[in-house]
Design a protein around this motif. Structure first.
Motif, PDB file in Angstrom:
ATOM      1  N   PHE A 167       0.813  -1.217   0.000  1.00  0.00           N
ATOM      2  CA  PHE A 167       0.000   0.000   0.000  1.00  0.00           C
ATOM      3  C   PHE A 167       0.845   1.266   0.000  1.00  0.00           C
ATOM      4  O   PHE A 167       0.324   2.353  -0.264  1.00  0.00           O
ATOM      5  N   THR A 262       0.085   3.275   8.420  1.00  0.00           N
ATOM      6  CA  THR A 262      -0.189   2.686   7.105  1.00  0.00           C
ATOM      7  C   THR A 262      -1.580   3.074   6.634  1.00  0.00           C
ATOM      8  O   THR A 262      -2.543   2.988   7.381  1.00  0.00           O
ATOM      9  N   ARG A 264      -4.425   2.035   4.231  1.00  0.00           N
ATOM     10  CA  ARG A 264      -4.818   0.842   3.509  1.00  0.00           C
ATOM     11  C   ARG A 264      -6.207   0.992   2.906  1.00  0.00           C
ATOM     12  O   ARG A 264      -6.988   1.832   3.313  1.00  0.00           O
ATOM     13  N   HIS A 265      -6.475   0.133   1.959  1.00  0.00           N
ATOM     14  CA  HIS A 265      -7.785   0.094   1.321  1.00  0.00           C
ATOM     15  C   HIS A 265      -8.319  -1.329   1.438  1.00  0.00           C
ATOM     16  O   HIS A 265      -7.559  -2.295   1.503  1.00  0.00           O
TER      17      HIS A 265
END
Length: 308
Positions: A167, A262, A264-265
Motif C-alpha cells: 500500500f 499505514t 490501507r484500502h
C-alpha cells in the motif's frame, strides 16, 4: 515552523559531560539484564506520560550526564517502525533533550529528518553510525563498523509488513501498478527482514540458500541487539526503558506516536493470508516473537500499556 519553534526553546547546558562520573548502571554493557519492575516501579504502579511540569531541567541535566557509551546502529528495516528513531535518539543522546526540553511534550510529529536538522548528530550524538542518514535503510554489516556497537531495530509481523509495503506505492516493486499477487511474486520482495539482518538490502534479489536463518537468530539474540515489535509498540518502549534507561519512569509523549501510519484500502488479501510464505513468515518472525516474549517477562513489560 516546528523547527523554528523548537530552536526557540534551546537551553544551553550549564555543565559539561566531564563534570561528574557517568553512572555505569545505565549502560547496557554493564546492565545486561533489565531492572525489576516496569521502569523500576513496584507492582501495581502505573507509568504516566509526564507533563511539562514533571520534566524539570534538573532531571534533563542529570540525564545529560548519562550518555550512551557504545556506538549506535539504527537498523531501519522498511515498513517496520520509523517512529522508533525518536525514542532511540532522544533517550540515548540526552544532549538533545537537555538543549530542547519541550521536545518531551510536543504533540507534533517528529522524524529523523526533523531531529537531525534541529540537533545534528555530529554535535548531539557523535556515537551514531551514519550520522547524516541513519534512517536510510542501511543493512547490518558489522565488519564496516566499530566492535563496540549496539544495534536497534523494530521487527514486524511479516505478512503485515508486506501488506504495508504494497500500500506504500508498491514499495520495492518494479511495477507500481501491480496487483497484490504480482507484487508478492516479484523475486526481490520476499525475506526483507532476514535480508537486512544478514547484510543484504531489503529489495535485493537474494537466493534463499544464502539466507542463513540460524545465523540471523544468533545475531538478534545478542545482548547488543535490541529489537521491538511494531504491533506491540508500548511493550517495546517499556523494554527499551528497562534495558537502557536504568528503570527510569518517564515515558515521553513522542515515544507513543505512530508518525507514519499505514494507509490501507479494502481488498481481497487471501493470497497473502493463506497462500504466501517466505523465511520471514515461516522462521524469523515466529522465533523473534518467542524471544521478545521472554524478554518482556524478564523486564516485567509483558502486557504493558502506557497511560496517556
Amino acid at each position: 515552523q516546528l523547527l523554528a519553534h523548537l530552536r526557540g526553546q534551546l537551553v544551553m547546558p550549564t555543565t559539561t559531560e566531564n563534570d561528574e562520573p557517568l553512572d555505569a548502571s545505565l549502560h547496557p554493557q554493564t546492565l545486561v539484564k533489565p531492572l525489576g519492575g516496569r521502569f523500576g516501579q513496584e507492582p501495581g504502579d502505573e507509568v504516566e506520560v509526564p507533563s511539562q511540569s514533571v520534566v524539570q531541567s534538573e532531571q534533563l541535566d542529570q540525564h545529560h550526564h548519562n550518555s550512551f557509551q557504545r556506538h549506535i546502529f539504527w537498523l531501519h528495516i522498511q515498513k517496520t517502525g520509523t517512529s522508533f528513531f525518536n525514542t532511540m535518539y532522544l533517550n540515548l543522546c540526552p544532549k538533545v533533550l537537555a538543549s530542547f526540553p519541550n521536545l518531551t511534550t510536543t504533540t507534533e510529529k517528529l522524524s529523523d529528518k526533523i531531529l537531525l536538522q534541529l540537533a545534528p548528530a555530529q554535535e548531539y550524538c557523535p556515537n551514531l553510525i551514519y550520522p547524516n542518514f541513519p534512517g536510510k535503510h542501511h543493512p547490518l554489516r558489522p565488519y564496516l563498523h566499530p566492535k563496540n556497537m549496539t544495534v536497534f531495530t523494530m521487527l514486524r509481523d511479516a505478512k503485515d509488513r508486506l501488506l504495508s509495503a504494497f500500500f506504500f506505492d508498491r514499495h520495492g516493486s518494479r511495477n507500481r501498478n501491480s496487483t497484490l499477487a504480482e507484487f508478492l511474486a516479484e523475486p526481490q520482495i520476499p525475506n526483507c527482514q532476514i535480508k537486512m539482518i544478514l547484510g543484504f538490502r531489503c529489495h535485493q534479489q537474494v537466493e534463499e540458500s544464502l539466507l542463513n536463518v540460524s545465523k540471523a537468530l544468533q545475531i538478534f539474540q545478542s545482548q547488543h541487539f535490541f529489537f521491538g515489535m511494531t504491533d506491540r509498540w508500548d511493550e517495546s518502549i517499556c523494554l527499551f526503558h528497562a534495558w537502557y534507561m536504568g528503570g527510569r519512569r518517564q515515558m515521553y509523549a513522542f515515544e507513543l506516536q505512530n508518525n507514519r501510519p499505514t494507509r490501507r484500502h479494502l481488498m481481497d488479501t487471501t493470497i497473502l493470508d493463506q497462500n504466501y510464505t517466505d523465511l520471514d513468515v515461516q522462521f524469523l518472525i515466529p522465533k523473534a516473537k518467542e524471544i521478545f516474549e521472554d524478554r518482556l517477562k524478564e523486564a516485567n513489560c509483558l502486557g504493558f500499556q502506557a497511560s496517556v
